[in-house]
Design a protein around this motif. Structure first.
Motif, short mmCIF file in Angstrom:
data_model
loop_
_atom_site.label_atom_id
_atom_site.label_comp_id
_atom_site.label_asym_id
_atom_site.label_seq_id
_atom_site.Cartn_x
_atom_site.Cartn_y
_atom_site.Cartn_z
N HIS A 95 0.83 -1.20 0.00
CA HIS A 95 0.00 0.00 0.00
C HIS A 95 0.86 1.25 0.00
O HIS A 95 0.49 2.27 -0.57
CB HIS A 95 -0.93 -0.01 1.21
N LYS A 96 2.03 1.17 0.65
CA LYS A 96 2.91 2.33 0.66
C LYS A 96 3.47 2.58 -0.74
O LYS A 96 3.67 3.71 -1.15
CB LYS A 96 4.06 2.08 1.65
N GLU A 99 0.98 4.22 -4.10
CA GLU A 99 0.91 5.62 -4.50
C GLU A 99 2.04 5.97 -5.46
O GLU A 99 1.87 6.76 -6.38
CB GLU A 99 1.00 6.50 -3.26
N SER A 131 -2.88 -10.36 4.96
CA SER A 131 -1.80 -9.40 4.85
C SER A 131 -2.39 -8.00 4.90
O SER A 131 -3.31 -7.69 4.17
CB SER A 131 -1.03 -9.59 3.54
N TYR A 132 -1.85 -7.19 5.80
CA TYR A 132 -2.38 -5.84 5.95
C TYR A 132 -1.70 -4.86 5.01
O TYR A 132 -2.19 -3.77 4.80
CB TYR A 132 -2.17 -5.36 7.40
N VAL A 134 -0.06 -5.61 1.70
CA VAL A 134 0.14 -5.89 0.28
C VAL A 134 -1.15 -5.63 -0.49
O VAL A 134 -2.22 -6.05 -0.08
CB VAL A 134 0.60 -7.35 0.07
N LYS A 136 -3.81 -6.34 -3.21
CA LYS A 136 -4.22 -7.63 -3.78
C LYS A 136 -4.42 -7.50 -5.29
O LYS A 136 -5.53 -7.63 -5.80
CB LYS A 136 -5.49 -8.12 -3.09
N LEU A 140 -5.92 -3.02 -9.02
CA LEU A 140 -6.68 -2.14 -8.14
C LEU A 140 -6.14 -0.71 -8.18
O LEU A 140 -6.79 0.21 -7.70
CB LEU A 140 -6.62 -2.66 -6.70
N LEU B 116 5.13 -1.75 14.62
CA LEU B 116 4.30 -2.94 14.47
C LEU B 116 3.63 -3.38 15.76
O LEU B 116 2.63 -4.09 15.72
CB LEU B 116 5.15 -4.08 13.91
N ILE B 130 8.67 3.14 10.84
CA ILE B 130 9.80 2.90 9.94
C ILE B 130 9.38 2.14 8.69
O ILE B 130 9.92 2.35 7.62
CB ILE B 130 10.93 2.16 10.69
N LEU B 131 8.37 1.24 8.81
CA LEU B 131 7.97 0.44 7.65
C LEU B 131 6.65 0.92 7.06
O LEU B 131 6.53 1.09 5.86
CB LEU B 131 7.82 -1.03 8.06
N LEU B 132 5.68 1.16 7.91
CA LEU B 132 4.35 1.51 7.41
C LEU B 132 4.28 3.00 7.10
O LEU B 132 5.12 3.77 7.58
CB LEU B 132 3.31 1.14 8.46
N PRO B 133 3.29 3.43 6.31
CA PRO B 133 3.14 4.86 6.04
C PRO B 133 2.86 5.64 7.31
O PRO B 133 2.34 5.11 8.29
CB PRO B 133 1.94 4.92 5.08
N TRP B 136 -0.70 5.53 8.86
CA TRP B 136 -1.34 4.23 9.12
C TRP B 136 -1.94 4.23 10.52
O TRP B 136 -1.36 4.79 11.44
CB TRP B 136 -0.30 3.13 8.99
N PRO B 140 0.00 -3.40 13.37
CA PRO B 140 -0.55 -4.62 12.76
C PRO B 140 -0.11 -5.94 13.40
O PRO B 140 -0.81 -6.92 13.24
CB PRO B 140 -0.06 -4.55 11.32
N LEU B 141 1.02 -6.02 14.08
CA LEU B 141 1.42 -7.32 14.61
C LEU B 141 0.84 -7.59 15.99
O LEU B 141 1.12 -8.63 16.57
CB LEU B 141 2.95 -7.45 14.64
N TYR B 147 -8.08 -5.34 10.82
CA TYR B 147 -7.65 -4.83 9.52
C TYR B 147 -8.59 -3.73 9.05
O TYR B 147 -9.81 -3.88 9.18
CB TYR B 147 -7.66 -5.95 8.48
N TYR B 151 -7.40 1.40 2.44
CA TYR B 151 -6.34 2.36 2.75
C TYR B 151 -6.18 3.26 1.53
O TYR B 151 -5.82 2.77 0.45
CB TYR B 151 -5.03 1.66 3.08
N HIS B 152 -6.47 4.53 1.66
CA HIS B 152 -6.39 5.51 0.58
C HIS B 152 -7.18 5.04 -0.65
O HIS B 152 -6.73 5.14 -1.78
CB HIS B 152 -4.93 5.79 0.19
N ILE B 154 -7.89 2.03 -1.64
CA ILE B 154 -7.54 0.70 -2.18
C ILE B 154 -7.91 -0.34 -1.14
O ILE B 154 -7.59 -0.20 0.04
CB ILE B 154 -6.03 0.63 -2.51
N LYS B 155 -8.57 -1.40 -1.60
CA LYS B 155 -9.02 -2.42 -0.64
C LYS B 155 -7.83 -3.12 -0.02
O LYS B 155 -6.88 -3.47 -0.71
CB LYS B 155 -9.90 -3.44 -1.39
N VAL B 156 -7.89 -3.33 1.28
CA VAL B 156 -6.80 -4.01 1.99
C VAL B 156 -7.08 -5.51 1.96
O VAL B 156 -8.18 -5.93 2.29
CB VAL B 156 -6.68 -3.50 3.43
#
Lengths: 179, 156
Positions: A95-96, A99, A131-132, A134, A136, A140, B116, B130-133, B136, B140-141, B147, B151-152, B154-156
């Motif tokens: 998702h990052k 964009e 997966s939160y 990636v 799919k 999309l 996480l 550091i990893l996610l936008p 966010w 997540p962990l 979930y 996100y913006h 787009i389907k997660v």
């Protein structure tokens, strides 16, 4: 070849007294289908954007190197979207990253084509479930012309995908009345 | 130095702040430390000449459902021995002191644990995702992470 009267004039050479030629190689006029010509030019120069986000990129490099040699289809890599006709999405899109994919696609000049290479770009692949992060499937985010299955696809499969895209390009109608 | 000897050295120095030694089934063995004492114990482990744990090999977050833990894997290049250090944190307020002034390499790994798991490292030089936008929501962990649907757009 000398013009020997005993052997007659070479074929295709107009006789001095016959006036200006109107057919044959001397005619300087070619009549044909403009779509056919433009599409042929486009399919023969598919410059692709180097966009390798995961292990599919290794196969993409291999397909571009000397053994499989995608250059013979007119497909050479470009390091900038502004010179590219084709975006080969080779790898997982998060998702990052989505964009950035959209922005790179928007920077490419028309006409532009997209090939989704490998399971991750097609559907999310091994990250499809639970997966939160990636996306799919890259469809999309941007429109996709050809999907190539595989994890990762072999270079032969990638070349087959490019040839299928070439067939799609040859069917495009660019001029004349739209149906 | 063996794990039992390291544990007894720490126990003699810090007393009740060093809780127990998890030896069975762990490699390396883990010294469980109270969260508030992590920085002092870390500094001692690094600077004591008999221990001199100069390499923080790994810093990880763990979710045990009822509590969190932060696990540190330490190694000494000089003495060629290794030890683990672990601190258990309450689920409601998971926070403990940073060790990025003891081992500078801790910064990225603390940022990952923050990203996480939502574990807060107090006094950190730079505690960002550091990893996610940046925008966010959630961590997540965590086992109870829900979930998002989109996100913006787009389907997660």
């Amino acid at each position: 070849m000398s013009s020997d009267p005993a052997h007659g004039t070479p074929p295709g050479t107009p006789a001095a007294s016959a006036g200006p030629a109107v057919t044959g190689p001397e005619a300087h006029v070619m009549v044909g289908n403009a779509d056919l010509f433009v599409n042929w030019a486009r399919k023969s120069s598919l410059w692709y954007l180097l966009f390798a986000t995961a292990c599919c990129g290794i196969e993409l490099m291999q397909a571009g190197a000397s053994r499989y040699d995608m250059d013979r289809f007119g497909a050479v890599f470009r390091a900038t979207p502004r010179q590219s006709d084709l975006m080969l999405v080779a790898g997982t899109i998060t998702h990052k990253m989505a964009e950035r994919v959209k922005r790179l696609y928007d920077q490419m000049p028309e006409p532009k084509y997209v090939i989704a290479m490998g399971s991750c770009a097609n559907t999310g692949g091994p990250f499809f479930k639970d997966s939160y992060c990636v996306v799919k499937g890259v469809d999309l985010v941007i429109p996709v012309d050809v999907f190539i299955p595989g994890c990762p696809p072999r270079p032969e499969a990638l070349i087959d995908g490019i040839m299928r895209l070439q067939k799609i390009i040859m069917q495009k109608k660019n001029y004349g009345a739209k149906a | 130095m063996e794990a039992q000897a390291i544990f007894e050295t720490l126990k003699g120095k810090f007393g009740d702040a060093v809780v127990e030694l998890q030896g069975e089934g762990f490699s390396p063995a883990f010294v469980v430390v109270a969260p508030g004492a992590v920085k002092e114990v870390s500094r001692f482990l690094k600077e004591d000449p008999a221990l001199s744990f100069d390499a923080l090999m790994c810093l990880s977050g763990v979710d045990y459902k009822e509590k969190f833990a932060v696990a540190y894997h330490l190694h000494s290049l000089k003495h060629r021995h290794a030890i683990g250090m672990k601190a258990f944190l309450p689920r409601e307020t998971p926070s403990l002191p940073t060790v990025d002034d003891v081992w500078p390499a801790a910064n990225f790994q603390e940022r990952e644990a923050f990203d996480l798991f939502g574990i807060v490292f107090e006094g950190s030089k730079d505690l960002r995702r550091i990893l996610l936008p940046e925008d966010w929501e959630g961590h997540p962990l965590r086992k109870d992470y829900k979930y998002p649907d989109f996100y913006h757009g787009i389907k997660v």
